[in-house]
Scaffold this motif. Sequence first.
Motif, PDB file in Angstrom:
ATOM      1  N   PHE A 298      27.127  21.771 -45.513  1.00  0.00           N
ATOM      2  CA  PHE A 298      26.369  21.416 -44.332  1.00  0.00           C
ATOM      3  C   PHE A 298      26.673  20.274 -44.001  1.00  0.00           C
ATOM      4  CE2 PHE A 298      23.609  23.883 -47.411  1.00  0.00           C
ATOM      5  CZ  PHE A 298      23.090  24.713 -46.523  1.00  0.00           C
ATOM      6  N   GLU A 299      26.446  19.912 -42.691  1.00  0.00           N
ATOM      7  CA  GLU A 299      26.489  18.698 -41.878  1.00  0.00           C
ATOM      8  C   GLU A 299      25.329  17.774 -42.484  1.00  0.00           C
ATOM      9  OE1 GLU A 299      29.109  17.506 -39.623  1.00  0.00           O
ATOM     10  OE2 GLU A 299      29.964  19.507 -40.206  1.00  0.00           O
ATOM     11  N   PRO A 300      25.367  16.472 -42.213  1.00  0.00           N
ATOM     12  CA  PRO A 300      24.236  15.615 -42.523  1.00  0.00           C
ATOM     13  C   PRO A 300      22.841  16.046 -42.013  1.00  0.00           C
ATOM     14  CG  PRO A 300      26.176  14.255 -42.142  1.00  0.00           C
ATOM     15  CD  PRO A 300      26.513  15.757 -41.834  1.00  0.00           C
ATOM     16  N   PHE A 301      21.894  16.243 -42.614  1.00  0.00           N
ATOM     17  CA  PHE A 301      20.651  16.538 -42.197  1.00  0.00           C
ATOM     18  C   PHE A 301      20.140  18.056 -42.067  1.00  0.00           C
ATOM     19  CE2 PHE A 301      20.201  11.993 -41.162  1.00  0.00           C
ATOM     20  CZ  PHE A 301      19.407  11.880 -42.240  1.00  0.00           C
ATOM     21  N   GLU A 302      21.538  18.779 -42.173  1.00  0.00           N
ATOM     22  CA  GLU A 302      21.574  20.334 -41.835  1.00  0.00           C
ATOM     23  C   GLU A 302      21.093  21.154 -43.244  1.00  0.00           C
ATOM     24  OE1 GLU A 302      24.407  23.979 -40.379  1.00  0.00           O
ATOM     25  OE2 GLU A 302      25.317  22.319 -41.276  1.00  0.00           O
ATOM     26  N   ALA A 303      21.211  20.828 -44.332  1.00  0.00           N
ATOM     27  CA  ALA A 303      20.869  21.074 -45.674  1.00  0.00           C
ATOM     28  C   ALA A 303      19.070  20.999 -45.409  1.00  0.00           C
ATOM     29  CB  ALA A 303      21.395  20.663 -46.869  1.00  0.00           C
ATOM     30  N   CYS A 304      18.607  22.130 -46.041  1.00  0.00           N
ATOM     31  CA  CYS A 304      16.944  22.049 -46.027  1.00  0.00           C
ATOM     32  C   CYS A 304      16.534  22.719 -47.021  1.00  0.00           C
ATOM     33  CB  CYS A 304      16.497  22.593 -45.029  1.00  0.00           C
ATOM     34  SG  CYS A 304      14.605  22.567 -44.656  1.00  0.00           S
ATOM     35  N   LEU A 305      15.570  22.115 -48.173  1.00  0.00           N
ATOM     36  CA  LEU A 305      15.130  22.760 -49.171  1.00  0.00           C
ATOM     37  C   LEU A 305      13.506  22.553 -48.924  1.00  0.00           C
ATOM     38  CD1 LEU A 305      16.847  20.651 -51.917  1.00  0.00           C
ATOM     39  CD2 LEU A 305      17.284  23.252 -51.255  1.00  0.00           C
ATOM     40  N   VAL A 306      12.769  23.572 -49.437  1.00  0.00           N
ATOM     41  CA  VAL A 306      11.268  23.495 -49.005  1.00  0.00           C
ATOM     42  C   VAL A 306      10.663  23.826 -50.399  1.00  0.00           C
ATOM     43  CG1 VAL A 306       9.283  24.691 -47.725  1.00  0.00           C
ATOM     44  CG2 VAL A 306      11.585  24.351 -46.730  1.00  0.00           C
ATOM     45  N   ALA A 307       9.564  22.951 -50.713  1.00  0.00           N
ATOM     46  CA  ALA A 307       8.755  23.046 -51.932  1.00  0.00           C
ATOM     47  C   ALA A 307       7.483  23.072 -51.535  1.00  0.00           C
ATOM     48  CB  ALA A 307       9.084  21.813 -52.855  1.00  0.00           C
ATOM     49  N   PRO A 308       6.490  23.492 -52.514  1.00  0.00           N
ATOM     50  CA  PRO A 308       4.802  23.610 -52.268  1.00  0.00           C
ATOM     51  C   PRO A 308       4.607  22.021 -52.248  1.00  0.00           C
ATOM     52  CG  PRO A 308       5.388  24.780 -54.388  1.00  0.00           C
ATOM     53  CD  PRO A 308       6.475  24.436 -53.713  1.00  0.00           C
ATOM     54  N   ALA A 309       3.459  21.821 -51.187  1.00  0.00           N
ATOM     55  CA  ALA A 309       3.100  20.525 -51.475  1.00  0.00           C
ATOM     56  C   ALA A 309       2.207  20.284 -52.621  1.00  0.00           C
ATOM     57  CB  ALA A 309       2.352  20.149 -50.173  1.00  0.00           C
ATOM     58  N   ASP A 310       1.830  19.039 -53.154  1.00  0.00           N
ATOM     59  CA  ASP A 310       0.881  18.980 -54.395  1.00  0.00           C
ATOM     60  C   ASP A 310       1.220  19.738 -55.628  1.00  0.00           C
ATOM     61  OD1 ASP A 310      -0.236  16.926 -52.820  1.00  0.00           O
ATOM     62  OD2 ASP A 310      -1.350  18.647 -51.596  1.00  0.00           O
ATOM     63  N   GLU A 311       2.582  20.282 -55.847  1.00  0.00           N
ATOM     64  CA  GLU A 311       2.720  20.820 -56.821  1.00  0.00           C
ATOM     65  C   GLU A 311       4.286  20.441 -57.314  1.00  0.00           C
ATOM     66  OE1 GLU A 311       3.394  25.736 -57.904  1.00  0.00           O
ATOM     67  OE2 GLU A 311       2.256  25.048 -56.258  1.00  0.00           O
ATOM     68  N   ALA A 312       4.388  20.285 -58.826  1.00  0.00           N
ATOM     69  CA  ALA A 312       5.785  19.927 -59.075  1.00  0.00           C
ATOM     70  C   ALA A 312       6.860  21.027 -59.019  1.00  0.00           C
ATOM     71  CB  ALA A 312       5.449  19.548 -60.576  1.00  0.00           C
ATOM     72  N   PHE A 313       8.118  20.704 -58.930  1.00  0.00           N
ATOM     73  CA  PHE A 313       8.981  21.562 -58.634  1.00  0.00           C
ATOM     74  C   PHE A 313      10.394  21.203 -59.254  1.00  0.00           C
ATOM     75  CE2 PHE A 313       8.879  18.944 -55.104  1.00  0.00           C
ATOM     76  CZ  PHE A 313      10.345  18.805 -54.659  1.00  0.00           C
ATOM     77  N   THR A 314      11.508  22.153 -59.425  1.00  0.00           N
ATOM     78  CA  THR A 314      12.668  21.666 -59.934  1.00  0.00           C
ATOM     79  C   THR A 314      13.625  21.917 -58.774  1.00  0.00           C
ATOM     80  OG1 THR A 314      13.061  23.934 -60.736  1.00  0.00           O
ATOM     81  CG2 THR A 314      12.070  22.320 -62.163  1.00  0.00           C
ATOM     82  N   VAL A 315      14.754  21.346 -59.022  1.00  0.00           N
ATOM     83  CA  VAL A 315      15.882  21.142 -58.118  1.00  0.00           C
ATOM     84  C   VAL A 315      17.215  21.252 -59.149  1.00  0.00           C
ATOM     85  CG1 VAL A 315      17.405  20.368 -56.186  1.00  0.00           C
ATOM     86  CG2 VAL A 315      15.087  20.121 -56.109  1.00  0.00           C
TER      87      VAL A 315
END
Length: 151
Positions: free
Chosen positions: A59-76
């Motif tokens: 990915f070029e800078p700012f091209e990579a995108c991750l989406v998580a639910p708001a107000d909920e813990a998540f893992t990466v």
Amino acid sequence: MLLSACGGTDAPSGKDASSPKDEFSASPLVAPDHCPSASTELEIWTHGAAWATEQGKTFEPFEACLVAPADEAFTVTMHHVKLKGGASETGKIQHNFSVFADSLALKRVFYGAPVSPGKERTFEIPSLPAGTYLFRCDIHPQFMKGILVAS
């Protein structure tokens, strides 16, 4: 030797010296069009000094995108791909995963420790309010930066 200096109390033309303006402002973080659907279990790969897909597309800078639910813990889970040759093969190049609330990386909301080549680490990210965030590798911040959307 002749020395001269500028002095005086007059403000430069068009500016008010009594109230200096901050010259730095954060540009808005904008999610790319290709962001995936939200998940509480996210993954990202590295390829050299870039974020990448599992298949190795960088990915070029700012091209990579991750989406998580708001107000909920998540893992990466960050998979640090070990490349043949160079410092990556000898284990000298590390990457980490940090999240910031602004594009200038001044308001850190999460710090993940560095990961060595050939290793992976799962980071537990606390819940984030709905919004758009910067994620990056602090070791290679000019190249490895992406967008995290909490929605």
